[in-house]
Scaffold this active site. Structure first.
Site, mmCIF file in Angstrom:
data_model
loop_
_atom_site.group_PDB
_atom_site.id
_atom_site.type_symbol
_atom_site.label_atom_id
_atom_site.label_comp_id
_atom_site.label_asym_id
_atom_site.label_seq_id
_atom_site.Cartn_x
_atom_site.Cartn_y
_atom_site.Cartn_z
ATOM 1 N N SER A 204 0.804 -1.223 0.000
ATOM 2 C CA SER A 204 0.000 0.000 0.000
ATOM 3 C C SER A 204 0.835 1.271 0.000
ATOM 4 C CB SER A 204 -0.941 0.005 1.210
ATOM 5 O OG SER A 204 -0.218 -0.158 2.419
ATOM 6 N N HIS B 158 -0.024 6.333 6.354
ATOM 7 C CA HIS B 158 0.454 6.130 4.986
ATOM 8 C C HIS B 158 0.806 7.473 4.352
ATOM 9 C CE1 HIS B 158 -1.069 2.046 5.305
ATOM 10 N NE2 HIS B 158 -0.590 1.775 4.104
#
Length: 306
Positions: free
Chosen positions: A60, A285
């Protein structure tokens, strides 16, 4: 890269273990004398790769979940992730991004929902491969959840570190060591499929303040767990650097360029979103700025003659 069963092959495997062990211990990596081959495809230089076929593999941190525009719901893949930015900047002729949220090294060989085995994107005529993998193998998500939960028991201490060291051996260091041969296997498979490709191993960015400071409750970790978790990230990157060197691949440092833009920084300055994002990105992230920073790191690595 193939390894034989001769005594020379055994010696090389031993040297690879020593190199990885040195990385996990925080030692400087001096791999020139033990790297078995020069970087592949060294004939490509300059700012453009017209005629180049590029395959991007990863998890990811590569795919860019939530970052607009999402082009693959199954893999949470953005068209503004760093592989897409690199492909556009280098003007490659063929581009295959098979990065997928949640991927481990196992997904290099097996399908993940509608995403086929990632290694299938690497063909004999592939010229450039980027690989960013290993975070899910050590359990990034579960580590964050565990440490956030434990913080309530001792906000000023290091409950997460104590938890992972309860046996007397740091379990996250063990996980990193166990992941090293898995990444090694991935890189050998990439080289076997595309023996002339340039292979770049992309490290992970700086998630937490490099100075060891904290920012509870923005990032809900106990005070002394911030430097512990920072060091876990650094050890993971050191392992990736060592395994890349052994396989004749090039390591891309994305940690250094993102220092000062971690989850604890103000929204305008951070390139990694906290557990409650304020910019389009998954928790913990990179946001669009973070993906752009990683793209720049890759581009700078490609621009160096080697």
């Amino acid at each position: 890269m193939a390894y034989g069963t001769s005594s020379d092959g055994s010696a090389r495997r031993h040297r690879r273990k020593v190199t990885v062990a040195a990385a996990l211990g925080g030692c400087a990596l001096v791999a020139a004398s033990t790297t078995p081959a020069a970087a592949h495809g060294g004939g490509h230089h300059g700012g453009h790769d017209r005629g180049t076929s590029y395959a991007a593999l990863g998890d990811s941190y590569t795919s860019g979940p939530v970052i607009p525009t999402q082009v693959d719901a199954n893999c949470a893949r953005s068209d503004h992730n760093y592989p897409s930015l690199v492909a556009a900047a280098r003007h490659v002729s063929a581009f295959k991004d098979v990065s997928c949220g949640g991927a481990t090294t196992a997904e290099m060989w097996k399908a993940q929902g509608t995403n086929g085995p990632q290694l299938d994107a690497v063909r004999r005529d592939t010229d450039l491969v980027t690989v960013q993998i290993g975070g899910n193998d050590i359990g990034f998500s579960s580590i964050i959840g565990t440490c956030a939960t434990l913080s309530a028991t001792d906000l000023t201490g290091n409950p997460c570190q104590r938890y992972y060291n309860a046996s007397g051996t740091d379990q996250l260091t063990v996980r990193i060591a166990q992941t090293a041969p898995k990444v090694d296997k991935v890189l050998r498979a990439v080289h076997a499929r595309a023996p002339h490709a340039r292979i770049l191993v992309v490290g992970y960015p700086d998630l937490l303040p490099d100075d060891g400071s904290g920012c509870y409750p923005t990032v809900p970790f106990a005070a002394k767990d911030f430097p512990y978790l920072r060091d876990v990230g650094k050890r993971l990157n050191l392992m990736l650097r060592a395994v890349a060197a052994w396989n004749g691949a090039r390591y891309v440092d994305t940690y250094g360029p993102t220092v000062g833009h971690d989850m604890c920084k103000a929204p305008a300055d951070r390139w990694i979103e906290p557990l409650q994002p304020t910019s389009p990105a998954a928790p913990a992230h990179p946001n669009a700025k973070g993906e752009a920073a990683m793209a720049q790191a890759v581009l700078e690595r490609l621009g160096k003659r080697y």
